[in-house]
Design a protein around this motif. Structure first.
Motif, PDB file in Angstrom:
ATOM      1  N   MET A 291      -0.922  -4.566   7.569  1.00  0.00           N
ATOM      2  CA  MET A 291       0.360  -4.645   8.265  1.00  0.00           C
ATOM      3  C   MET A 291       1.114  -3.333   8.060  1.00  0.00           C
ATOM      4  O   MET A 291       1.084  -2.758   6.964  1.00  0.00           O
ATOM      5  CB  MET A 291       1.191  -5.811   7.714  1.00  0.00           C
ATOM      6  N   THR A 292       1.783  -2.876   9.108  1.00  0.00           N
ATOM      7  CA  THR A 292       2.555  -1.643   9.009  1.00  0.00           C
ATOM      8  C   THR A 292       3.970  -1.858   9.542  1.00  0.00           C
ATOM      9  O   THR A 292       4.192  -2.693  10.418  1.00  0.00           O
ATOM     10  CB  THR A 292       1.908  -0.486   9.814  1.00  0.00           C
ATOM     11  N   SER A 293       4.889  -1.098   8.992  1.00  0.00           N
ATOM     12  CA  SER A 293       6.271  -1.116   9.455  1.00  0.00           C
ATOM     13  C   SER A 293       6.771   0.313   9.520  1.00  0.00           C
ATOM     14  O   SER A 293       6.650   1.067   8.557  1.00  0.00           O
ATOM     15  CB  SER A 293       7.154  -1.926   8.502  1.00  0.00           C
ATOM     16  N   VAL A 294       7.317   0.670  10.669  1.00  0.00           N
ATOM     17  CA  VAL A 294       7.896   1.986  10.845  1.00  0.00           C
ATOM     18  C   VAL A 294       9.336   1.917  10.354  1.00  0.00           C
ATOM     19  O   VAL A 294      10.063   0.963  10.675  1.00  0.00           O
ATOM     20  CB  VAL A 294       7.847   2.419  12.329  1.00  0.00           C
ATOM     21  N   LYS A 295       9.736   2.900   9.542  1.00  0.00           N
ATOM     22  CA  LYS A 295      11.109   2.905   9.008  1.00  0.00           C
ATOM     23  C   LYS A 295      12.126   2.760  10.134  1.00  0.00           C
ATOM     24  O   LYS A 295      11.988   3.367  11.195  1.00  0.00           O
ATOM     25  CB  LYS A 295      11.360   4.203   8.249  1.00  0.00           C
ATOM     26  N   GLY A 296      13.119   1.926   9.900  1.00  0.00           N
ATOM     27  CA  GLY A 296      14.162   1.689  10.886  1.00  0.00           C
ATOM     28  C   GLY A 296      13.840   0.548  11.836  1.00  0.00           C
ATOM     29  O   GLY A 296      14.684   0.111  12.602  1.00  0.00           O
ATOM     30  N   ASN A 297      12.596   0.033  11.791  1.00  0.00           N
ATOM     31  CA  ASN A 297      12.195  -1.092  12.638  1.00  0.00           C
ATOM     32  C   ASN A 297      11.807  -2.247  11.722  1.00  0.00           C
ATOM     33  O   ASN A 297      10.876  -2.123  10.935  1.00  0.00           O
ATOM     34  CB  ASN A 297      11.019  -0.684  13.527  1.00  0.00           C
ATOM     35  N   PRO A 298      12.495  -3.394  11.813  1.00  0.00           N
ATOM     36  CA  PRO A 298      12.211  -4.501  10.897  1.00  0.00           C
ATOM     37  C   PRO A 298      10.910  -5.255  11.206  1.00  0.00           C
ATOM     38  O   PRO A 298      10.470  -6.071  10.412  1.00  0.00           O
ATOM     39  CB  PRO A 298      13.417  -5.424  11.088  1.00  0.00           C
ATOM     40  N   VAL A 299      10.283  -4.975  12.337  1.00  0.00           N
ATOM     41  CA  VAL A 299       9.072  -5.704  12.735  1.00  0.00           C
ATOM     42  C   VAL A 299       7.845  -5.122  12.037  1.00  0.00           C
ATOM     43  O   VAL A 299       7.612  -3.918  12.066  1.00  0.00           O
ATOM     44  CB  VAL A 299       8.872  -5.649  14.270  1.00  0.00           C
ATOM     45  N   TRP A 300       7.089  -6.012  11.404  1.00  0.00           N
ATOM     46  CA  TRP A 300       5.812  -5.629  10.805  1.00  0.00           C
ATOM     47  C   TRP A 300       4.720  -5.969  11.810  1.00  0.00           C
ATOM     48  O   TRP A 300       4.687  -7.079  12.348  1.00  0.00           O
ATOM     49  CB  TRP A 300       5.583  -6.379   9.487  1.00  0.00           C
ATOM     50  N   ARG A 301       3.831  -5.006  12.065  1.00  0.00           N
ATOM     51  CA  ARG A 301       2.762  -5.192  13.055  1.00  0.00           C
ATOM     52  C   ARG A 301       1.394  -5.114  12.387  1.00  0.00           C
ATOM     53  O   ARG A 301       1.176  -4.317  11.486  1.00  0.00           O
ATOM     54  CB  ARG A 301       2.861  -4.117  14.132  1.00  0.00           C
ATOM     55  N   ALA A 302       0.477  -5.927  12.900  1.00  0.00           N
ATOM     56  CA  ALA A 302      -0.918  -5.867  12.447  1.00  0.00           C
ATOM     57  C   ALA A 302      -1.544  -4.596  13.013  1.00  0.00           C
ATOM     58  O   ALA A 302      -1.446  -4.332  14.211  1.00  0.00           O
ATOM     59  CB  ALA A 302      -1.673  -7.092  12.929  1.00  0.00           C
ATOM     60  N   GLN A 303      -2.166  -3.817  12.142  1.00  0.00           N
ATOM     61  CA  GLN A 303      -2.802  -2.562  12.552  1.00  0.00           C
ATOM     62  C   GLN A 303      -4.319  -2.722  12.575  1.00  0.00           C
ATOM     63  O   GLN A 303      -4.973  -2.272  13.490  1.00  0.00           O
ATOM     64  CB  GLN A 303      -2.402  -1.446  11.581  1.00  0.00           C
TER      65      GLN A 303
ATOM     66  N   GLY B 263       0.832  -1.196   0.000  1.00  0.00           N
ATOM     67  CA  GLY B 263       0.000   0.000   0.000  1.00  0.00           C
ATOM     68  C   GLY B 263       0.863   1.241   0.000  1.00  0.00           C
ATOM     69  O   GLY B 263       1.954   1.250  -0.582  1.00  0.00           O
ATOM     70  N   ASP B 264       0.388   2.238   0.679  1.00  0.00           N
ATOM     71  CA  ASP B 264       1.108   3.503   0.751  1.00  0.00           C
ATOM     72  C   ASP B 264       2.401   3.365   1.541  1.00  0.00           C
ATOM     73  O   ASP B 264       2.484   2.583   2.476  1.00  0.00           O
ATOM     74  CB  ASP B 264       0.237   4.569   1.428  1.00  0.00           C
ATOM     75  N   ALA B 265       3.377   4.126   1.145  1.00  0.00           N
ATOM     76  CA  ALA B 265       4.638   4.201   1.884  1.00  0.00           C
ATOM     77  C   ALA B 265       4.990   5.672   2.021  1.00  0.00           C
ATOM     78  O   ALA B 265       5.109   6.378   1.036  1.00  0.00           O
ATOM     79  CB  ALA B 265       5.740   3.448   1.155  1.00  0.00           C
ATOM     80  N   SER B 266       5.089   6.106   3.254  1.00  0.00           N
ATOM     81  CA  SER B 266       5.513   7.476   3.494  1.00  0.00           C
ATOM     82  C   SER B 266       6.981   7.440   3.898  1.00  0.00           C
ATOM     83  O   SER B 266       7.616   6.391   3.855  1.00  0.00           O
ATOM     84  CB  SER B 266       4.664   8.105   4.609  1.00  0.00           C
ATOM     85  N   GLU B 267       7.495   8.561   4.314  1.00  0.00           N
ATOM     86  CA  GLU B 267       8.884   8.590   4.767  1.00  0.00           C
ATOM     87  C   GLU B 267       9.047   7.797   6.053  1.00  0.00           C
ATOM     88  O   GLU B 267      10.139   7.339   6.358  1.00  0.00           O
ATOM     89  CB  GLU B 267       9.339  10.039   4.998  1.00  0.00           C
ATOM     90  N   LYS B 268       7.945   7.632   6.801  1.00  0.00           N
ATOM     91  CA  LYS B 268       8.041   6.993   8.112  1.00  0.00           C
ATOM     92  C   LYS B 268       7.429   5.599   8.181  1.00  0.00           C
ATOM     93  O   LYS B 268       7.900   4.753   8.931  1.00  0.00           O
ATOM     94  CB  LYS B 268       7.384   7.869   9.176  1.00  0.00           C
ATOM     95  N   VAL B 269       6.356   5.359   7.433  1.00  0.00           N
ATOM     96  CA  VAL B 269       5.610   4.108   7.577  1.00  0.00           C
ATOM     97  C   VAL B 269       5.334   3.463   6.224  1.00  0.00           C
ATOM     98  O   VAL B 269       5.004   4.140   5.258  1.00  0.00           O
ATOM     99  CB  VAL B 269       4.256   4.363   8.297  1.00  0.00           C
TER     100      VAL B 269
END
Length: 161
Positions: free
Chosen positions: A136-148, A89-95
């Protein structure tokens, strides 16, 4: 995250070639493992699901676990997940986001009373099949993908067979 020997979660997923989709799909499997971990540990505050989810998906996991605990139930048998698809989906600078869908076949997983350990066998039916859609989302710099967010469609005809 370990589960009891009498509960087997089978993830029949083909790994996507896209790195984010593959990581999000593995994260979704970890969310399902964590949800089952909370059910089998009988702990609605289990840290496993809290680690792999946030927002509405964490609320969903908590409510499911609490339902099992309040009812005095756990799970046993084989729970199978298959026909996975991942759509970036969407990818911003952070997520970054990926929508993951897959089917579940519960025809070989059964409710087990916690106190008596009595297993309640049920026959396979359309009610045995569910379809999950997990954002699923991932915050840049964190390899863990979390269910939102999670949506579960019961009696999913397209998941049969």
């Amino acid at each position: 995250m370990s589960l009891p020997k009498d509960l087997d979660l089978v993830f029949d997923f083909e790994k996507p070639s896209d790195q984010d989709s593959a990581a999000a799909l593995e994260g979704a499997a970890n969310y399902i493992r964590a949800l089952n971990h909370g059910i089998t540990r009988q702990d609605p505050a289990d840290p496993a699901f809290q680690f792999y989810s946030s927002g509405q998906a964490a609320q969903y996991a908590h409510s499911q676990i609490k339902e099992y605990v309040d009812g005095g139930w756990t799970l046993t048998g084989e729970d199978r997940y298959y026909r996975a698809e991942a759509s970036p989906g969407d990818a911003s600078e952070k997520v970054k986001t990926v929508s993951v869908t897959f089917c579940e076949d519960q025809s070989k997983v059964y409710g087990k009373e916690v106190k008596s350990e009595k297993v309640h066998h049920t026959k396979a039916s359309l009610a045995s099949f569910q379809k999950f859609t997990i954002l699923m989302t991932s915050v840049k710099g964190n390899p863990v993908w979390r269910a939102q967010q999670v949506t579960v469609e019961g009696r999913a005809e397209e998941c049969r067979g």
